[in-house]
Structure formats: C-alpha cells, structure tokens
Design a protein around this motif. Structure first.
Motif, PDB file in Angstrom:
ATOM      1  N   ILE A   3       0.844  -1.196   0.000  1.00 24.23           N
ATOM      2  CA  ILE A   3       0.000   0.000   0.000  1.00 24.23           C
ATOM      3  C   ILE A   3       0.880   1.246   0.000  1.00 24.23           C
ATOM      4  O   ILE A   3       0.575   2.227  -0.680  1.00 24.23           O
ATOM      5  N   LYS A   4       1.992   1.200   0.731  1.00 24.11           N
ATOM      6  CA  LYS A   4       2.912   2.347   0.763  1.00 24.11           C
ATOM      7  C   LYS A   4       3.441   2.651  -0.634  1.00 24.11           C
ATOM      8  O   LYS A   4       3.444   3.801  -1.073  1.00 24.11           O
ATOM      9  N   THR A   5       3.867   1.628  -1.342  1.00 29.03           N
ATOM     10  CA  THR A   5       4.387   1.813  -2.702  1.00 29.03           C
ATOM     11  C   THR A   5       3.288   2.324  -3.631  1.00 29.03           C
ATOM     12  O   THR A   5       3.521   3.230  -4.441  1.00 29.03           O
ATOM     13  N   ASP A   6       2.088   1.758  -3.501  1.00 33.64           N
ATOM     14  CA  ASP A   6       0.965   2.224  -4.312  1.00 33.64           C
ATOM     15  C   ASP A   6       0.684   3.701  -4.051  1.00 33.64           C
ATOM     16  O   ASP A   6       0.449   4.481  -4.982  1.00 33.64           O
ATOM     17  N   ALA A   7       0.691   4.078  -2.777  1.00 35.41           N
ATOM     18  CA  ALA A   7       0.420   5.477  -2.416  1.00 35.41           C
ATOM     19  C   ALA A   7       1.505   6.397  -2.972  1.00 35.41           C
ATOM     20  O   ALA A   7       1.210   7.467  -3.511  1.00 35.41           O
ATOM     21  N   GLN A   8       2.757   5.980  -2.861  1.00 32.59           N
ATOM     22  CA  GLN A   8       3.855   6.793  -3.389  1.00 32.59           C
ATOM     23  C   GLN A   8       3.757   6.935  -4.909  1.00 32.59           C
ATOM     24  O   GLN A   8       3.938   8.028  -5.454  1.00 32.59           O
ATOM     25  N   ASN A   9       3.465   5.841  -5.594  1.00 31.74           N
ATOM     26  CA  ASN A   9       3.331   5.896  -7.051  1.00 31.74           C
ATOM     27  C   ASN A   9       2.143   6.748  -7.473  1.00 31.74           C
ATOM     28  O   ASN A   9       2.228   7.495  -8.450  1.00 31.74           O
ATOM     29  N   ALA A  10       1.043   6.643  -6.731  1.00 34.72           N
ATOM     30  CA  ALA A  10      -0.132   7.461  -7.042  1.00 34.72           C
ATOM     31  C   ALA A  10       0.177   8.935  -6.845  1.00 34.72           C
ATOM     32  O   ALA A  10      -0.203   9.776  -7.669  1.00 34.72           O
ATOM     33  N   ALA A  11       0.884   9.256  -5.770  1.00 34.29           N
ATOM     34  CA  ALA A  11       1.251  10.655  -5.515  1.00 34.29           C
ATOM     35  C   ALA A  11       2.182  11.169  -6.612  1.00 34.29           C
ATOM     36  O   ALA A  11       2.028  12.298  -7.101  1.00 34.29           O
ATOM     37  N   LEU A  12       3.120  10.344  -7.020  1.00 31.44           N
ATOM     38  CA  LEU A  12       4.047  10.745  -8.083  1.00 31.44           C
ATOM     39  C   LEU A  12       3.309  10.948  -9.408  1.00 31.44           C
ATOM     40  O   LEU A  12       3.564  11.917 -10.133  1.00 31.44           O
ATOM     41  N   ASP A  13       2.383  10.057  -9.727  1.00 27.27           N
ATOM     42  CA  ASP A  13       1.571  10.224 -10.935  1.00 27.27           C
ATOM     43  C   ASP A  13       0.783  11.531 -10.876  1.00 27.27           C
ATOM     44  O   ASP A  13       0.678  12.264 -11.866  1.00 27.27           O
ATOM     45  N   ALA A  14       0.211  11.820  -9.701  1.00 20.46           N
ATOM     46  CA  ALA A  14      -0.558  13.050  -9.536  1.00 20.46           C
ATOM     47  C   ALA A  14       0.342  14.275  -9.706  1.00 20.46           C
ATOM     48  O   ALA A  14      -0.044  15.254 -10.350  1.00 20.46           O
ATOM     49  N   LEU A  15       1.538  14.231  -9.153  1.00 19.36           N
ATOM     50  CA  LEU A  15       2.458  15.356  -9.295  1.00 19.36           C
ATOM     51  C   LEU A  15       2.886  15.548 -10.748  1.00 19.36           C
ATOM     52  O   LEU A  15       3.076  16.688 -11.199  1.00 19.36           O
ATOM     53  N   GLN A  16       3.019  14.452 -11.487  1.00 21.01           N
ATOM     54  CA  GLN A  16       3.341  14.597 -12.906  1.00 21.01           C
ATOM     55  C   GLN A  16       2.178  15.280 -13.631  1.00 21.01           C
ATOM     56  O   GLN A  16       2.395  16.155 -14.470  1.00 21.01           O
TER      57      GLN A  16
END
Length: 127
Positions: A3-16
C-alpha cells in the motif's frame, strides 16, 4: 506491491499531472514574440518548455536563450500576448488544486485493493 508503494506511485503520478497542468498554463501565459524583431524567429519560447523528474517530484523548465529575461523583466512589452512571470503565474494558478489532486489519486489507488494495477505509471512519459 505494498500500500505504501501504491500510495507513493499514485502521488508521483498526480504530481506529474500537476506539472503538466503548470506546463500548459505557462504556455498560455508565455509572451509571443514578433517574428520581425525576434533574434531567432525559428525558436519559440513556448516550444522550449519541458518537464523533468526531480527527486520525488517534477520541474517545469523553459530553456530558451532568453527565457529568463522574458520571465523576469517587468518592463518588456508583449503586444502579441503573454507577459512576464509566465511560469510563476502558472504555478500560482495550479497550486490550489495540488492537495486535492494528490489526495484523490492516492485514495483511488489504495482503495482498489489491486496493488500496482490501478492508474498509469509515472515511468511512462506523456508529451
């Protein structure tokens, strides 16, 4: 994935996505030169912008030879549109939505229970 990795990837996608919004808004704000007076009419300031990954986020870069002067010189006239502080104004226009965009993307990615399968990867570059 966790879940941590998913959250980090989702945040990074959102920032992009946010960086892409800043880029598009900055292009709309960018001064338009007069081809008769432009020192290099073949080079467009609007086309000199790109997004680069920077640590845990993204940066929007204008790298034209006169981008800094056009951005910072408040005395320059822009009768064909755009104006100074074009990137700064874009950031200020987009910033109010950042928290909501990131939060909703993280919620959506982590609520699915499908670790690593929802949304697009920040490794895929859009142009």
């Amino acid at each position: 994935m966790s879940i941590k990795t998913d959250a980090q990837n989702a945040a990074l996608d959102a920032l992009q996505d946010v960086a892409e919004q800043v880029l598009e808004q900055a292009r709309r704000n960018t001064p338009v030169g007069d081809p008769r007076l432009d020192p290099d009419p073949g080079r467009s300031l609007k086309r000199s912008v790109r997004i680069e990954r920077d640590g845990n986020g993204f940066v929007v870069i204008f790298d034209g030879p006169y981008a800094a002067k056009q951005h910072e010189d408040l005395q320059l006239k822009h009768p064909r549109g755009g104006g100074p502080k074009f990137l700064e104004r874009a950031v200020l226009q987009v910033v109010p939505s950042v928290e909501g965009v990131v939060a909703s993307r993280v919620r959506a990615r982590t609520a699915t229970g499908l670790s690593g399968t929802a949304g697009r990867s920040h490794h895929a570059r859009r142009s």
